[in-house]
Design an enzyme around this catalytic site. Structure first.
Site, short mmCIF file in Angstrom:
data_model
loop_
_atom_site.label_atom_id
_atom_site.label_comp_id
_atom_site.label_asym_id
_atom_site.label_seq_id
_atom_site.Cartn_x
_atom_site.Cartn_y
_atom_site.Cartn_z
N LYS A 197 0.84 -1.19 0.00
CA LYS A 197 0.00 0.00 0.00
C LYS A 197 0.88 1.25 0.00
O LYS A 197 1.77 1.39 0.84
CB LYS A 197 -0.91 0.01 1.23
CG LYS A 197 -1.98 -1.07 1.22
CD LYS A 197 -3.01 -0.84 0.13
CE LYS A 197 -4.18 -1.81 0.25
NZ LYS A 197 -5.22 -1.56 -0.76
N ASP A 201 -0.29 -0.50 -4.61
CA ASP A 201 -1.66 0.00 -4.67
C ASP A 201 -1.70 1.36 -4.00
O ASP A 201 -1.49 1.48 -2.79
CB ASP A 201 -2.60 -0.98 -3.95
CG ASP A 201 -4.05 -0.56 -4.03
OD1 ASP A 201 -4.36 0.46 -4.67
OD2 ASP A 201 -4.90 -1.28 -3.45
#
Length: 374
Positions: free
Chosen positions: A165, A193
């Site tokens: 992330k 992401d």
């Protein structure tokens, strides 16, 4: 009497603390707040569904799902559960959007249909066990040192891919990936992401160029989803393939992104599409466009992730799986369902229907915000 008529519908809240906060660019999550749907029919069968609402992504919460689910419970009383298209259309006619809670009802209806057909759900959907499903494991946002340590632990545990992330500043995100690469080596499959975290296409391109030397497989949703018109140019210039996530909800979103050639990859989630009925359409559209697809989720338990695994077996263009959230739970309230093997390999139940239920003892002990009984 029609054996497939819906006789009872129950809504249960499902709260489970995580082993540690899960942090993305949109904020931290400390406790799962999901909704479970049980639909019973005249033949004595029960179908199960689960949704994991995400306020900053699909605009729903556990509380709104319970309220809207109550509308659906009244609406579907006495309807034929085998008429899935009719049930979906009826829910859409009552309220716009609310894809999360709709997905839980959709899931339960498909569970019932596959049970009645005496087929595992993936087979009922037209799928086959012709590929190995293996989940990645996700590193949430933190200091470079903490993220590197987490990535190294997951890699040592044998997961086939690490997902990271990001979505903060260029320098900070680059430092995070650099530390992770040093910890897991240059060749371990690594994905990122941003969850819409880079402010615009120009800034996102700068970050993606900075990350290019670190051998990144793909990047999910680099820019705010309302900037989707900028995705084609960003995708064309990016050294890392772009995967649409938040900007690709239902089939209408998919059609729009395909028409403008926004990116080469989609991440499909039942909670975004509204369930299997519409999720299958997104997968078919992506496959027809020659795209590479992923199936993921929000913070579902093994109930919802079992449904995602059945979807992943239903389309040959689905190559990537992001099914790791149940591994972050402090408790596992699910009976049956998928299992996690070496390398993150997913074992999908070979029983009629979904093959997963919620432990009755856990349901009795949990706090239930609302139960709708028809």
């Amino acid at each position: 009497m029609n054996d497939s008529l819906i006789t009872d519908i129950h809504l249960h809240t499902l709260r489970v603390p995580l082993t540690e906060p899960f942090v993305i660019s949109l904020g931290p999550i400390e406790t799962v707040q999901n909704v479970v749907v049980r639909i019973s029919t005249a033949d004595g069968r029960t179908g199960w569904g689960e949704c994991s609402p995400y306020m900053t992504i699909n605009g729903e919460s556990m509380d709104t799902c319970v309220v809207v689910g109550g509308y659906f419970a009244q609406l579907l009383r006495g309807r034929d559960s085998a008429d899935i298209a009719g049930c979906i259309g009826a829910m859409d006619g009552v309220i716009y959007a609310n894809s999360s809670i709709k997905s839980a009802f959709d899931m339960a209806l498909y569970d019932l249909a596959a049970q009645r057909a005496e087929q595992p759900l993936y087979a009922y959907l037209g799928g086959h066990r012709n590929k190995v499903l293996a989940t990645d494991m996700t590193v949430s946002i933190g200091s470079p040192e903490k993220m590197a340590a987490d990535a190294a632990r997951f890699w040592k545990q044998g997961f086939a891919a690490i997902k990271v992330k990001l979505g903060k500043e260029l320098e900070a995100d680059t430092a995070r990936i650099r530390a992770i690469r040093e910890a897991i080596g240059p060749d371990a499959p690594l994905r990122v992401d941003a969850n819409q975290g880079w402010r615009d296409a120009s800034y996102a391109l700068a970050v993606l160029q900075a990350l290019a030397p670190f051998n990144i497989e793909h990047c999910e949703e680099p820019i705010p989803r309302w900037q989707f018109l900028d995705l084609p140019a960003l995708s064309a210039q990016s050294p890392i393939p772009i995967m649409a996530d938040e900007s690709c909800g239902d089939a209408h979103d998919a059609e729009r992104l395909i028409r403008i050639k926004a990116c080469p990859m989609f991440n499909i989630k039942l909670g975004k599409t509204g369930g299997f009925y519409k999720g299958l359409k997104v997968a078919q559209m992506g496959e027809a466009a020659g795209m590479e697809l992923q199936v993921g989720g929000f913070m579902e338990s093994r109930l919802g992730m079992t449904a995602a695994a059945h979807l992943a077996l239903a389309n040959d263009a689905i190559h990537h799986c992001d099914f790791d959230t149940p591994l972050m739970f402090t408790e596992d309230p699910i009976l049956g369902g998928i299992g996690y093997g070496e390398g993150g390999v997913i074992d999908v139940p070979e029983v009629p229907g979904l093959g997963a239920t919620v432990d009755p003892a856990w349901l009795e002990a949990s706090v239930t915000n609302a139960t709708a009984r028809l």
